[in-house]
Enzyme design. Sequence first.
Site, mmCIF file in Angstrom:
data_model
loop_
_atom_site.group_PDB
_atom_site.id
_atom_site.type_symbol
_atom_site.label_atom_id
_atom_site.label_comp_id
_atom_site.label_asym_id
_atom_site.label_seq_id
_atom_site.Cartn_x
_atom_site.Cartn_y
_atom_site.Cartn_z
ATOM 1 N N THR A 30 -73.230 -31.179 -105.023
ATOM 2 C CA THR A 30 -73.456 -30.429 -105.002
ATOM 3 C C THR A 30 -73.711 -29.650 -106.524
ATOM 4 O OG1 THR A 30 -71.970 -29.316 -104.013
ATOM 5 C CG2 THR A 30 -72.429 -30.705 -102.650
ATOM 6 N N ASP A 31 -73.766 -29.444 -107.225
ATOM 7 C CA ASP A 31 -73.594 -28.315 -108.294
ATOM 8 C C ASP A 31 -74.786 -28.552 -109.499
ATOM 9 O OD1 ASP A 31 -73.023 -30.657 -109.461
ATOM 10 O OD2 ASP A 31 -71.723 -29.995 -110.802
ATOM 11 N N SER A 118 -62.558 -34.447 -115.332
ATOM 12 C CA SER A 118 -63.223 -33.439 -116.665
ATOM 13 C C SER A 118 -62.425 -33.825 -117.354
ATOM 14 C CB SER A 118 -63.792 -32.572 -116.156
ATOM 15 O OG SER A 118 -65.055 -32.690 -115.534
ATOM 16 N N SER A 119 -62.381 -34.576 -118.739
ATOM 17 C CA SER A 119 -61.880 -34.608 -119.707
ATOM 18 C C SER A 119 -63.259 -34.488 -121.076
ATOM 19 C CB SER A 119 -61.129 -35.397 -120.523
ATOM 20 O OG SER A 119 -61.843 -36.951 -120.666
ATOM 21 N N ASP A 161 -68.564 -28.738 -113.945
ATOM 22 C CA ASP A 161 -66.839 -28.869 -114.510
ATOM 23 C C ASP A 161 -66.879 -28.050 -116.082
ATOM 24 O OD1 ASP A 161 -67.188 -31.311 -113.153
ATOM 25 O OD2 ASP A 161 -67.925 -32.832 -114.950
HETATM 26 P P1 ADP Z 1 -64.306 -37.563 -117.569
HETATM 27 O O1 ADP Z 1 -63.840 -38.072 -116.043
HETATM 28 O O2 ADP Z 1 -62.422 -37.802 -117.832
HETATM 29 O O3 ADP Z 1 -64.671 -37.090 -117.843
HETATM 30 P P2 ADP Z 1 -65.923 -39.545 -119.051
HETATM 31 O O4 ADP Z 1 -66.392 -40.231 -118.921
HETATM 32 O O5 ADP Z 1 -66.833 -38.300 -118.605
HETATM 33 O O6 ADP Z 1 -64.773 -38.785 -118.068
HETATM 34 O O7 ADP Z 1 -65.949 -38.357 -120.805
HETATM 35 C C1 ADP Z 1 -64.905 -39.128 -121.358
HETATM 36 C C2 ADP Z 1 -65.239 -39.144 -122.516
HETATM 37 O O8 ADP Z 1 -64.537 -38.182 -123.405
HETATM 38 C C3 ADP Z 1 -64.462 -40.546 -123.409
HETATM 39 O O9 ADP Z 1 -64.639 -41.773 -123.630
HETATM 40 C C4 ADP Z 1 -64.608 -39.951 -124.601
HETATM 41 O O10 ADP Z 1 -65.598 -39.920 -125.409
HETATM 42 C C5 ADP Z 1 -64.348 -37.872 -124.002
HETATM 43 N N1 ADP Z 1 -63.083 -37.833 -124.175
HETATM 44 C C6 ADP Z 1 -62.078 -37.280 -123.105
HETATM 45 N N2 ADP Z 1 -60.454 -37.397 -123.635
HETATM 46 C C7 ADP Z 1 -60.703 -37.783 -125.169
HETATM 47 C C8 ADP Z 1 -59.495 -37.428 -126.406
HETATM 48 N N3 ADP Z 1 -58.216 -36.521 -125.927
HETATM 49 N N4 ADP Z 1 -60.231 -37.412 -127.374
HETATM 50 C C9 ADP Z 1 -61.681 -37.662 -127.946
HETATM 51 N N5 ADP Z 1 -62.206 -37.694 -126.967
HETATM 52 C C10 ADP Z 1 -61.924 -38.132 -125.323
HETATM 53 MG MG MG Z 2 -66.925 -36.093 -117.863
#
Ligand code: ADP
Ligand code: MG
Length: 348
Positions: A30-31, A118-119, A161
């Site tokens: 919804t964001d 949300s890495s 996020d």
């Molecule tokens: P998420 O659900 O974790 O946000 P995404 O597919 O949106 O998944 O994002 C993941 C991407 O973010 C990885 O493929 C990479 O490009 C970047 N990323 C995340 N963690 C790291 C890390 N520790 N080092 C370098 N890049 C990272």
């Molecule tokens: Mg992501």
Amino acid sequence: MESQFAAQFGHAPTVQTTVPGRVNLLGEWTDFSGGLVLPMAVPLHVRLALAPNGRDHDRVASAQFDGVVTRPVGKAASGHWSDYVAGALAHARAQGWADPQGYDVALDSTVPHGSGLSSSAAVIVGMLRMLAPEGTPAPDTAVAARAVENEYIGVPCGIMDQMAVAIAAPGDVLALDTGTLAFEAVPLPPAWRVSIVHSGVSRKLADGRYKERRDEILAAAEQLGVADLCRADLAAVETLPAPLRARARHVVSEDIRTRAALAHLKTGDIAAFGAAMRDGQRSISTDFAITTPEVDAQVALIERHGALAARQTGGGFGGCIVVLDHAGDEPGWWEPLHSAFPAARRIV
Ligand code: ADP
Ligand code: MG
């Protein structure tokens, strides 16, 4: 982080930061329709460090990915893991926040990537926080980070996020109105615990389906004549053709459900909050169709073994499940889940 950076690049970082991942309790998809969302910071973090390198290229090293990547300044996204760092650098340079010459960047993280925690937002927000002028408000950094993810990376995400990882404090639910960016922190009562399980179902190939859902939401809003789908009413939604009807029913009902859940959280009625999470799971499974049969089975098993509520969290098609239950004892659902689904793993 400092020694990792020095070992990698032979000089010290000039700035460092740490950003948490996030988990969304309720308010899914919804964001970018002006909805209310209820994410929390998770006790997992991306750590970042950088320094200018005086070269005509950036160098990026991550403890989670192989090699030191060399990228000419100004290079477009290429589908490489380092795009998230490069996109933040490109945005910062365009804003005048960063030197036109190169940077060295090192990352290390306990946030599993590609799992719905949300890495990606943590990486971009961390980069921009290190580069933005001192005193830049966190919401401004979050808005800039969303622009990087939308425009440089090409992921059509909303603002949840980035706001969550930029602002949320441990233990609090961040009640964020994605229409106005107004937010408040509401503590989760200490008698309750949020756990996160990775279902073991990979989100690979999800990108095309994210775009499909987003296009369906935009089409439904257009047909209903509203700028934000969350502003449509449920009766009008029922006049839409399939599959837009079901997709819009999810978005509109999810926002109503999330607003009610926030009121329950504030009065401490966690049983009602959990019921809203369970309804949310049904809605993303049936109307929005972004779960998988295996994730649905895991959610059902977790609830059968005593959790108040469980639901798939994040963009969908696998990834993580968020679980709400009583704090204290070891969760009774973990052993049965793990024996029925050996690929499932506990994250938090
Ligand atoms: P998420 O659900 O974790 O946000 P995404 O597919 O949106 O998944 O994002 C993941 C991407 O973010 C990885 O493929 C990479 O490009 C970047 N990323 C995340 N963690 C790291 C890390 N520790 N080092 C370098 N890049 C990272
Ligand atoms: Mg992501």
